[in-house]
Enzyme design. Structure first.
Site, PDB file in Angstrom:
ATOM      1  N   SER A 172      37.593  44.433  52.836  1.00  0.00           N
ATOM      2  CA  SER A 172      36.913  45.150  51.748  1.00  0.00           C
ATOM      3  C   SER A 172      36.248  46.443  52.218  1.00  0.00           C
ATOM      4  CB  SER A 172      35.876  44.246  51.086  1.00  0.00           C
ATOM      5  OG  SER A 172      34.991  43.693  52.050  1.00  0.00           O
ATOM      6  N   LYS A 195      34.144  49.693  46.692  1.00  0.00           N
ATOM      7  CA  LYS A 195      33.203  49.938  45.600  1.00  0.00           C
ATOM      8  C   LYS A 195      33.470  51.242  44.859  1.00  0.00           C
ATOM      9  CE  LYS A 195      29.274  47.042  46.750  1.00  0.00           C
ATOM     10  NZ  LYS A 195      29.570  46.486  48.095  1.00  0.00           N
ATOM     11  N   GLU A 204      21.474  50.146  40.487  1.00  0.00           N
ATOM     12  CA  GLU A 204      20.579  49.473  41.424  1.00  0.00           C
ATOM     13  C   GLU A 204      21.387  49.214  42.686  1.00  0.00           C
ATOM     14  OE1 GLU A 204      22.287  47.457  39.297  1.00  0.00           O
ATOM     15  OE2 GLU A 204      23.184  46.376  40.965  1.00  0.00           O
TER      16      GLU A 204
HETATM   17  C1  LIG Z   1      29.397  45.188  48.514  1.00  0.00           C
HETATM   18  C2  LIG Z   1      30.447  44.742  49.417  1.00  0.00           C
HETATM   19  C3  LIG Z   1      31.009  43.440  49.326  1.00  0.00           C
HETATM   20  C4  LIG Z   1      30.509  42.406  48.372  1.00  0.00           C
HETATM   21  O1  LIG Z   1      30.675  42.729  47.006  1.00  0.00           O
HETATM   22  P1  LIG Z   1      31.797  42.079  46.110  1.00  0.00           P
HETATM   23  O2  LIG Z   1      31.431  42.553  44.740  1.00  0.00           O
HETATM   24  O3  LIG Z   1      31.723  40.596  46.237  1.00  0.00           O
HETATM   25  O4  LIG Z   1      33.114  42.608  46.554  1.00  0.00           O
HETATM   26  C5  LIG Z   1      32.039  43.105  50.182  1.00  0.00           C
HETATM   27  N1  LIG Z   1      32.497  43.967  51.119  1.00  0.00           N
HETATM   28  C6  LIG Z   1      31.987  45.205  51.249  1.00  0.00           C
HETATM   29  C7  LIG Z   1      32.528  46.097  52.305  1.00  0.00           C
HETATM   30  C8  LIG Z   1      30.943  45.629  50.420  1.00  0.00           C
HETATM   31  O5  LIG Z   1      30.444  46.870  50.561  1.00  0.00           O
END
Ligand SMILES: *Cc1c(COP(=O)(O)O)cnc(C)c1O
Length: 394
Positions: free
Chosen positions: A378, A90, A112
């Site tokens: 992610s 993010k 938000e």
């Molecule tokens: C917020 C988040 C997601 C989901 O958000 P996407 O916009 O679909 O990527 C996935 N993995 C992590 C670690 C997150 O913090």
């Protein structure tokens, strides 16, 4: 030429667009006119790429997971977004949008947040750049995500608890939009995923596309070819997936696999599998698939993972699913938990619960030994330890 990229009106096939109240028209139009010019400028690119390198720690490694590969009978590379500063992908988007806000002359940042991850990323970048930061968060989420609230406060952000509706993400979003309406001159609204009215989905995808840009270069070094056979990622709103697939969208040699949150099962009434369960509707200013009842009321989604329980889905991903460009799998809570433990024991990497959904999709695939698979981790799982312990597989 056939493309899966956005068109000039902000649509991916029939999905996307900007369905906003008249009062927001000027804000969104100002953003639409600025974003491509700024993102493409040499000056922005220079500052953005320097921060990605020196502050975030990019490029994130592309790691050949030998023991995981052995288990699934192919070559699995993990794209390590979990190693970024603040622990997930993010931050890439937050840096890009705050740099854009500065260039648009905005001094006040609003956002938000549901689980708090986007709020923390935005508060981090605002601290870095000395900007005022206000984060709207449902009161229920403020109580559930206490540690992230304290992190945001320590970073200097003001967290405003929202007490309308269910007091969760949807209500926080409404409150952020209301704020934007009231302060159009000096305020920039940072959206955390590939959702919202055009140009947000395209802008967030472009800011996250550094992920697939790096994958191309790293695969060339590792494998002698710059594309994989499979790309796999989890989808909440869709930003880490969009970044992972961005430069391969129109390369049909590459299979795209998206893992959404099945919750307790897609027919259990407790699910966040928007692509499978949603119908065409409008949410947060975009036409896309939405989980809704007969009367079009948005349903409260459920997932064990706080970052995946969004009742909509990015318009890019809705289109990829509709056109069958992507395979979409719903991964249930227990499957994600098992996959997280498996990665931890095989590779010594504790993934975020969100990322564990992408890992949970591996056992549903049929790979050939020569297949090259790139799966995006992610985020890291430190924030999820209590959930993992409470739900440990037998
Ligand atoms: C917020 C988040 C997601 C989901 O958000 P996407 O916009 O679909 O990527 C996935 N993995 C992590 C670690 C997150 O913090």
């Amino acid at each position: 030429m056939k493309t899966y990229q956005v068109n000039t009106e902000g649509y991916y096939g029939e999905f996307g667009g900007a369905y906003i109240p008249e009062i927001l028209h000027r804000c969104v139009e100002e953003l639409r006119q600025a974003y491509l010019q700024v993102l493409d400028s040499a000056d922005f690119q220079q500052e953005f790429n320097t921060l990605l390198r020196d502050y975030v720690g990019r490029p994130s490694p592309l790691y050949l997971a030998q023991r995981l590969s052995g288990k699934y009978g192919c070559r699995i590379y993990l794209k390590r977004e979990d190693l970024n500063h603040t622990g997930a992908h993010k931050i890439n988007n937050a840096i890009g949008q705050v740099l854009l806000a500065r260039r648009m002359g905005k001094r006040r940042i609003i956002a938000e947040t549901g689980a708090g991850q986007h709020g923390v990323a935005t508060a981090t970048v605002c601290a870095l750049m000395g900007m005022e930061c206000i984060v709207y968060m449902g009161k229920t989420d403020v109580e559930r995500q206490h540690v992230n609230v304290e992190r945001m406060k320590m970073l200097g952000a003001e967290v405003r608890p929202v007490t309308s509706g269910n007091m969760t993400l949807k209500d926080a979003t409404n409150e952020a939009i209301r704020d934007w309406c009231c302060h159009p001159e000096d305020t920039y609204y940072v959206i955390g995923s590939t959702v919202g009215p055009h140009p947000y989905p395209d802008m967030v995808a472009r800011l996250q596309s550094v992920i697939s840009k790096e994958i191309r270069q790293q695969l060339l070094q590792h494998e002698g070819r710059d594309y994989p056979d499979y790309l796999m990622a989890c989808v909440g709103g869709g930003s880490n997936a969009a970044g992972t697939i961005y430069h391969y969208l129109d390369d049909e040699r590459v299979h795209i696999v998206l893992a959404e949150a099945g919750g307790k099962g897609t027919d259990s009434g407790l699910s966040a599998a928007t692509i499978q369960l949603g119908r065409l509707g409008i949410i947060h200013g975009a036409k896309t698939l939405v989980m809704q009842d007969e009367d079009g009321q948005i349903l409260e989604p459920y997932s064990i993972s706080a970052g995946l329980d969004y009742p909509g889905i990015g318009p890019m991903h809705a289109n990829l699913a509709a056109k069958k460009r992507a395979t979409v799998l719903a991964i249930n809570d227990d499957e994600a938990i098992r996959a997280a433990y498996e990665l931890t024991r095989l590779e010594g990497i504790i993934p975020a619960l969100e990322s564990a959904h992408a890992l949970g999709a591996l056992e549903k695939m049929h790979f050939r030994p020569q297949d090259v698979v790139v799966l995006t981790v992610s985020g890291r799982g430190d924030k999820d330890i209590e959930t993992y312990l409470a739900n440990a597989p037998q």
